[in-house]
Design an enzyme around this catalytic site. Sequence first.
Site, short mmCIF file in Angstrom:
data_model
loop_
_atom_site.label_atom_id
_atom_site.label_comp_id
_atom_site.label_asym_id
_atom_site.label_seq_id
_atom_site.Cartn_x
_atom_site.Cartn_y
_atom_site.Cartn_z
N GLY A 1 -24.94 -4.12 27.04
CA GLY A 1 -25.45 -2.84 27.50
C GLY A 1 -24.32 -1.87 27.82
O GLY A 1 -23.33 -1.78 27.10
N SER B 1 -6.09 0.42 -2.30
CA SER B 1 -6.25 -0.92 -2.89
C SER B 1 -5.88 -0.96 -4.37
O SER B 1 -5.83 -2.04 -4.96
CB SER B 1 -7.70 -1.38 -2.73
OG SER B 1 -8.02 -1.55 -1.36
N PRO C 1 0.64 5.79 0.08
CA PRO C 1 -0.22 6.84 0.62
C PRO C 1 -1.35 7.26 -0.30
O PRO C 1 -2.44 7.57 0.16
CB PRO C 1 0.77 7.99 0.86
CG PRO C 1 2.08 7.31 1.12
CD PRO C 1 2.08 6.12 0.23
N THR D 1 0.82 -1.21 0.00
CA THR D 1 0.00 0.00 0.00
C THR D 1 0.85 1.26 0.00
O THR D 1 1.87 1.34 0.69
CB THR D 1 -0.92 0.00 1.24
OG1 THR D 1 -1.68 -1.20 1.25
CG2 THR D 1 -1.86 1.19 1.21
N GLU E 1 -6.17 -6.04 3.62
CA GLU E 1 -5.93 -7.00 2.53
C GLU E 1 -6.88 -6.76 1.35
O GLU E 1 -7.36 -7.68 0.71
CB GLU E 1 -6.07 -8.43 3.04
CG GLU E 1 -5.02 -9.39 2.50
CD GLU E 1 -3.67 -9.21 3.22
OE1 GLU E 1 -3.33 -8.08 3.59
OE2 GLU E 1 -2.96 -10.21 3.41
#
Length: 390
Positions: A344, A135, A131, A129, A368
Amino acid sequence: MTTTPLLEISDDEVEVVALVRQFVEDKVRPVARELDHTDTYPGQLIEQMKQMGIFGLAIPEPWGDAQVSTPCYAAVTAELARGWMSLAGAMGGHTVVAKLLLAYGTDAQKDAYLPRMATGEVRATMALTEPGGGSDLQAMRTTARLDGDEYVVNGSKTWITNARHSSLIALMCKTDPAARPAHKGVSILLVEKGPGFTLSRDLPKLGYKGVESCELAFDDFRVPASTLLGGVPGEGFPQMMRGLEIGRIQVASRALGVGQAALDDSVRYAQERESFGKQIWEHQSVGNYLADMVTSLTAARQLIMYAARCYDSGRRADMEAGMAKLFASETAMKIALDAVRIHGGYGYSTEFDVERYFRDAPLMIVGEGTNEIQRNVIARQLVKRNPVVR
């Protein structure tokens, strides 16, 4: 509640999963909350995982001696994630790199790295990856220019897990930026840290604590030409697509583990907590949550095992891995939210683990390859496998 798919693995592999489950119960769960809240690297647990052979589960003889089937590997991953998802993440990229080496590495590359990866002496990660790319791997800007018998690397990567603690990085870059289509110019370099390599910072995260995700920068970073995976340039894109199949099975298994932990805690709490004179699971609204949670989780497990079997068959499993990752991650997110509902106010408290599951689960939706990308992969493969004859 068991997470072992007993019908999918051998008796020896059942014992492996049981050993990991005991490790999770005895060593991981007692310390996971504190390590997560203090964002502390789990060095002692990682060392124990090395001693157990967990980092070598994907590596066969002659380089390793603890290889298991992919269904067993998925079950082990789910057990680790049930204890603390970060631990499962610590072995994810390592396994992808091991599989890349096994499938495409030269003999010299396999012999140099796989024996030490099997013991955990060398830990590996992958750098995909960027910046601005996310993907869209073909849009990468990191380049590697051949200069004599060396590649000169320039560019940057981000969200690189285990970057500080890995000594081997499978770096995806463009060795031919002018190639058309773009993926024809992509290669993978097996690099170690050196001059020109900068690990700039650890990225702050909602969850997935303890294990670092970093930004990397390369400024005239020189590596030998022999670091090219397989020795042939321009093959990196299909190589990594195959590697991401096991990566997505691993991420799906992490989601399964987080979902299992959230379900286990919810089932226990729904029996311990009473309101209006009865255990809260007896209220239809809470009972319905539990029923939906276990049903979805069981379906996710079967999708993961199906993808794992397809992967082990040797045929393409990108569609199956994508379906498993898509469904399991969305399931884990919903189960984590429903667990908060069941608990809760306590579900919102850091004194309970449910809030951690809720913070960890979103990673698998985007990791991924985002789930939006998974849907593209699934649809594309579905049409490719079922073409209309005109």
